[in-house]
Design an enzyme around this catalytic site. Sequence first.
Site, PDB file in Angstrom:
ATOM      1  CG  ASP A  66      -4.491   8.998 -29.189  1.00 24.08           C
ATOM      2  OD1 ASP A  66      -5.506   8.355 -29.486  1.00 24.08           O
ATOM      3  OD2 ASP A  66      -4.045   9.960 -29.848  1.00 24.08           O
TER       4      ASP A  66
HETATM    5  N1  URA Z   1      -7.295  13.387 -30.551  1.00 21.93           N
HETATM    6  C1  URA Z   1      -6.138  12.725 -30.580  1.00 21.93           C
HETATM    7  O1  URA Z   1      -5.418  12.774 -31.571  1.00 21.93           O
HETATM    8  N2  URA Z   1      -5.789  11.996 -29.518  1.00 21.93           N
HETATM    9  C2  URA Z   1      -6.535  11.917 -28.400  1.00 21.93           C
HETATM   10  O2  URA Z   1      -6.163  11.244 -27.441  1.00 21.93           O
HETATM   11  C3  URA Z   1      -7.741  12.630 -28.369  1.00 21.93           C
HETATM   12  C4  URA Z   1      -8.106  13.361 -29.462  1.00 21.93           C
END
Ligand code: URA
Length: 248
Positions: free
Chosen positions: A113
Amino acid sequence: MADTEASDGLIRLQKVLAQAGLGSRRACEELIEQGRVEVDGHRVREQGLRVDPRTSVIRVDGERVPTAPDLLVLALNKPRGVLSTMSDERGRPCVGDIVADRTERLFHVGRLDADTEGLLLLTNDGELAQRLAHPSHGVLKTYVATVPGPVARDVGRRLREGVELDDGTVRVDSFSVVQALPGRALVELSLHEGRKHVVRRLLEAVGHPVESLVRTQVGPIRLGQQRPGRLRAITGPELRALYTSVGL
Ligand code: URA
């Protein structure tokens, strides 16, 4: 025999092994002598076999030795606020900006993310990228999250047994509280899942919405002390372990 590369691109096996970081040429000859080296599925015992490092599948003690000369695998500590894409039509900061001066055609392995910091692998080996990202290979990933605390004793058990999310049950392989702080906690969890926002959704579901999230490990590759925005080339034993972890 002269050791210069022939025009057919074939190079003596011990030289290819030495260039891949398995030791001096003499040490690599010993590996061959000991019957520990395979080329394209066949054990090699004679010295001087000439191989094509671009295409031959070479293993030592069963572990893959990647030898393609232009192969590149990079570990990036993706900073928070940077998109896991190679370009962004709206001009937002993205991973492509960080590797803009590289001439290789790089793929990012999966995504983090924008708000997540941490280990993102980049490579010009499309098959490696695909395998690492594909759920069937179940590559283990480790995250450290800051969450509101304290964390109740049964949270780890619930996460290990499986938590029902909108798109199915998710189980973690391990969960631990790394540090209990006033009103919050630092927790570490490892899981094979690659679903979108999975760690945030999981921790939210057990009552601990993520305040900040860092990925610290993908398969055998660790983030270590690498700073956000920095790249590190994966070579030698780490590279071999990475290929072997996805059956290449
Ligand atoms: N899980 C998440 O919630 N965000 C990420 O960036 C990776 C795994």
